[in-house]
Design a protein around this motif. Structure first.
Motif, PDB file in Angstrom:
ATOM      1  N   LEU A  11      -3.789 -33.283 -35.743  1.00  0.00           N
ATOM      2  CA  LEU A  11      -4.473 -32.105 -35.222  1.00  0.00           C
ATOM      3  C   LEU A  11      -3.642 -30.861 -35.544  1.00  0.00           C
ATOM      4  CD1 LEU A  11      -5.650 -33.257 -31.663  1.00  0.00           C
ATOM      5  CD2 LEU A  11      -6.726 -33.629 -33.894  1.00  0.00           C
ATOM      6  N   ILE A  12      -4.278 -29.874 -36.137  1.00  0.00           N
ATOM      7  CA  ILE A  12      -3.619 -28.625 -36.525  1.00  0.00           C
ATOM      8  C   ILE A  12      -4.127 -27.506 -35.616  1.00  0.00           C
ATOM      9  CG2 ILE A  12      -3.197 -26.998 -38.395  1.00  0.00           C
ATOM     10  CD1 ILE A  12      -2.068 -29.725 -39.043  1.00  0.00           C
ATOM     11  N   ASN A  13      -3.266 -27.015 -34.744  1.00  0.00           N
ATOM     12  CA  ASN A  13      -3.627 -25.935 -33.827  1.00  0.00           C
ATOM     13  C   ASN A  13      -2.487 -24.926 -33.780  1.00  0.00           C
ATOM     14  OD1 ASN A  13      -5.037 -28.545 -32.633  1.00  0.00           O
ATOM     15  ND2 ASN A  13      -6.214 -26.795 -31.900  1.00  0.00           N
ATOM     16  N   GLY A  14      -2.768 -23.772 -33.164  1.00  0.00           N
ATOM     17  CA  GLY A  14      -1.673 -22.834 -32.966  1.00  0.00           C
ATOM     18  C   GLY A  14      -2.045 -21.384 -33.198  1.00  0.00           C
ATOM     19  N   ILE A  15      -1.005 -20.570 -33.313  1.00  0.00           N
ATOM     20  CA  ILE A  15      -1.133 -19.117 -33.433  1.00  0.00           C
ATOM     21  C   ILE A  15      -1.602 -18.737 -34.834  1.00  0.00           C
ATOM     22  CG2 ILE A  15       0.145 -16.943 -33.299  1.00  0.00           C
ATOM     23  CD1 ILE A  15      -0.023 -18.302 -30.614  1.00  0.00           C
ATOM     24  N   ASP A  16      -2.505 -17.770 -34.925  1.00  0.00           N
ATOM     25  CA  ASP A  16      -2.925 -17.258 -36.232  1.00  0.00           C
ATOM     26  C   ASP A  16      -1.713 -16.712 -36.983  1.00  0.00           C
ATOM     27  OD1 ASP A  16      -5.503 -17.865 -35.651  1.00  0.00           O
ATOM     28  OD2 ASP A  16      -6.155 -15.808 -35.235  1.00  0.00           O
ATOM     29  N   GLY A  17      -1.602 -17.090 -38.262  1.00  0.00           N
ATOM     30  CA  GLY A  17      -0.510 -16.613 -39.082  1.00  0.00           C
ATOM     31  C   GLY A  17       0.732 -17.490 -39.030  1.00  0.00           C
ATOM     32  N   LEU A  25       1.140 -10.512 -44.765  1.00  0.00           N
ATOM     33  CA  LEU A  25      -0.039 -11.028 -45.466  1.00  0.00           C
ATOM     34  C   LEU A  25      -0.920  -9.886 -45.972  1.00  0.00           C
ATOM     35  CD1 LEU A  25      -1.020 -14.004 -43.106  1.00  0.00           C
ATOM     36  CD2 LEU A  25      -0.121 -14.190 -45.437  1.00  0.00           C
ATOM     37  N   GLU A  26      -1.072  -8.852 -45.167  1.00  0.00           N
ATOM     38  CA  GLU A  26      -1.894  -7.709 -45.571  1.00  0.00           C
ATOM     39  C   GLU A  26      -1.265  -6.950 -46.728  1.00  0.00           C
ATOM     40  OE1 GLU A  26      -4.646  -6.042 -41.951  1.00  0.00           O
ATOM     41  OE2 GLU A  26      -2.587  -5.303 -42.074  1.00  0.00           O
ATOM     42  N   ALA A  27       0.049  -6.926 -46.785  1.00  0.00           N
ATOM     43  CA  ALA A  27       0.746  -6.160 -47.826  1.00  0.00           C
ATOM     44  C   ALA A  27       0.666  -6.831 -49.189  1.00  0.00           C
ATOM     45  CB  ALA A  27       2.207  -5.962 -47.429  1.00  0.00           C
ATOM     46  N   ASP A  28       0.392  -8.120 -49.219  1.00  0.00           N
ATOM     47  CA  ASP A  28       0.334  -8.867 -50.479  1.00  0.00           C
ATOM     48  C   ASP A  28      -1.117  -8.933 -50.945  1.00  0.00           C
ATOM     49  OD1 ASP A  28       0.332 -10.676 -52.558  1.00  0.00           O
ATOM     50  OD2 ASP A  28       1.781 -12.028 -51.605  1.00  0.00           O
ATOM     51  N   PRO A  29      -1.430  -8.376 -52.136  1.00  0.00           N
ATOM     52  CA  PRO A  29      -2.825  -8.405 -52.619  1.00  0.00           C
ATOM     53  C   PRO A  29      -3.393  -9.820 -52.712  1.00  0.00           C
ATOM     54  CG  PRO A  29      -1.478  -6.931 -53.946  1.00  0.00           C
ATOM     55  CD  PRO A  29      -0.535  -7.667 -53.058  1.00  0.00           C
ATOM     56  N   ASP A  30      -2.521 -10.823 -52.936  1.00  0.00           N
ATOM     57  CA  ASP A  30      -3.008 -12.190 -53.075  1.00  0.00           C
ATOM     58  C   ASP A  30      -3.368 -12.843 -51.742  1.00  0.00           C
ATOM     59  OD1 ASP A  30      -2.689 -12.081 -55.814  1.00  0.00           O
ATOM     60  OD2 ASP A  30      -0.621 -12.835 -55.747  1.00  0.00           O
TER      61      ASP A  30
END
Length: 495
Positions: free
Chosen positions: A45-51, A166-171
């Motif tokens: 099961l994969i759960n947790g905080i976004d990012g 994540l926002e700073a990286d265009p990819d």
């Protein structure tokens, strides 16, 4: 609970690169040993905080292991098809068979946690669901499933830094949306709810493992070690012949020999003329009930059990005569197939749960575990003893989702069964109904009678009570079933 995961764990690149080959080898060895012996399944099961690296971890598992033998499921919001059934229905569908590994990205914890954090679910409602999850996971563990529950964590500052990076990286910019920032702004609330959820559902058979998601290298190593340890631990138990312990003793038979079945007066009078008159009226009422607008919000599950030749098939036909063929499905239950034996016992029945507005009719059912499997020794005492609670939970979830569960035991005497067996042998068009196994089962009548009485005592609940049907007179039996069905259905639709 999250203090250790907020220490800022890091792993140097050189140390990481030295560890990876051994970890990948260990993962593959465990995966292929599991695939070879097919003794159990594993669910991650994969759960947790976004990012916090949940998606990257799923990709990593596919990269480091053989993806052909990993079933990855990403669960989003429930579809209309899923919402028309109990909450756990869609997760039962996705369970991997023995020998495989399932990765559930988003799972039964996701929606209740979010609903509580956003104020759409009361605390008592959340706790009720968590109790259901604990029972579900206990059942999976008892069936041999290895549950690896991973919670990926970040501190509030760590989440902010991760989202900005994540926002700073265009990819990777596409991976951050308004929902992610909304989660961040409500971080404290989510964290508080998550602590409560993890505390209530971290059990001995399915503990939570909290993973610090701030450093990708550390995260990867911790997850890999967790999976390797869980798989190797269970494989070692299998090699040593580990068996689950019995938790309770079976019910003792009554001291005076009197029980629910032998106390019945089985030959109840009803002539054919009265039978046909009553049947027509009852079928008309049933037809109106299942075609009403109110029934579109409900589902109906009918369970027919009884000794061989008790009249289940004939009774079912009288029920279906009143129904639209597009609205119902009759399911005769036989021995499980190879595919079904590779899954937890209730898996094949969860897949047949009807959606709202539909009727499912079971000619024999999930009660086979506490009847034929118990008497014939096809499962262990521990298996059929725990099945009572698992069955009750299964039926409770159907009812909670708007279903109505009606269970009928058609009871006949040994003499009446013998007469029907002989009649089947003499009639050419009925011979297919009688087998050598039917004759052999008669020899175990007392054992079956005890199993039936135990079943009644442990699974006749307020949500799904059993109806005992005196069936030596088939006309009386059919009318009693139809009357009970119609009255309970009409009552449910008036609520």
């Amino acid at each position: 609970m999250f203090e250790s995961a907020e220490l800022g764990h890091k792993l140097a690149k050189a140390e990481y690169e030295a560890l990876v080959p051994g970890l990948r080898t260990a993962l593959l060895e465990a995966q292929f040993e599991l695939l070879e012996n097919r003794a159990f399944a594993a669910v991650i099961l994969i759960n947790g905080i976004d990012g916090a690296g949940r998606g990257e971890t799923v990709n990593l598992l596919n990269e480091w292991m053989d993806p052909r033998h990993i079933d990855v499921h990403a669960f989003d919001r429930a579809t209309d098809e899923a919402r028309a059934r109990p909450l756990l229905w869609r997760f039962w569908h996705a369970l991997p068979p023995r020998g495989k590994i399932g990765v559930f990205f988003g799972n039964w914890y996701s929606d209740p946690l979010a609903e509580r954090a956003e104020g759409r679910l009361r605390k008592d409602g959340l706790d009720q669901r968590l109790s259901e999850f604990n029972r579900f996971e206990a059942m999976l563990a008892a069936e041999g499933v290895v549950l690896i529950k991973l919670w990926f964590h970040l501190s509030r500052d760590g989440q902010k830094q991760r989202l900005k990076a994540l926002e700073a990286d265009p990819d990777t910019r596409w991976r951050v949306g308004d929902e992610d920032w909304a989660y961040y702004h409500n971080y404290d609330r989510y964290r508080k709810v998550a602590e409560h959820v993890l505390r209530r559902t971290s059990t001995g058979h399915a503990p939570w493992v909290i993973v610090d998601g701030s450093d990708p290298r550390y995260r990867a190593v911790q997850v890999a070690r967790t999976v390797v340890d869980a798989l190797h631990g269970r494989l070692e138990q299998q090699r040593k012949g580990f068996l689950p312990r019995q938790s309770a003793a079976p019910l003792a038979p009554s001291a005076d020999g009197r029980n629910l079945l032998n106390a019945l007066v089985l030959n109840r009078p009803l002539d054919k003329k009265d039978y046909e008159r009553q049947l027509e009226k009852l079928q008309g009422r049933l037809a109106l009930a299942v075609r009403s607008p109110e029934f579109a919000k409900r589902s109906l599950v009918l369970v027919f059990e009884g000794m061989d030749a008790a009249g289940k098939g004939g009774t079912i036909r009288r029920v279906t005569q009143a129904l639209d063929a597009r609205q119902y499905h009759v399911m005769p239950i036989a021995a499980p197939t190879e595919e079904e034996r590779a899954q937890p016992y209730l898996w094949r029945f969860w897949r047949k749960v009807p959606r709202r507005g539909k009727v499912a009719i079971f000619d024999r059912s999930w009660y086979g575990r506490v009847l034929v499997e118990r008497v014939e020794g096809f499962c262990s005492e521990a298996d059929w003893m725990r099945a009572y609670a698992e069955i009750n939970d299964f039926e409770d979830q159907i009812v909670a989702a708007g279903g109505l569960v009606l269970k009928f035991w058609l009871s006949i005497s040994a003499d009446e069964q013998l007469a029907r067996f002989k009649a089947r042998e003499e009639a050419a068009f009925k011979r297919y109904k009688i087998t050598a196994e039917d004759w052999r089962n008669r020899e175990k009548w007392p054992a079956y009678e005890q199993a039936v009485c135990d079943m009644m005592d442990r699974t006749s609940t307020e949500n799904a009570p059993w109806t005992l049907v005196e069936a030596d007179n088939k006309y009386y039996a059919r009318i009693k079933v139809m009357t009970t069905l119609v009255e309970r259905l009409e009552q449910a639709l008036r609520r």
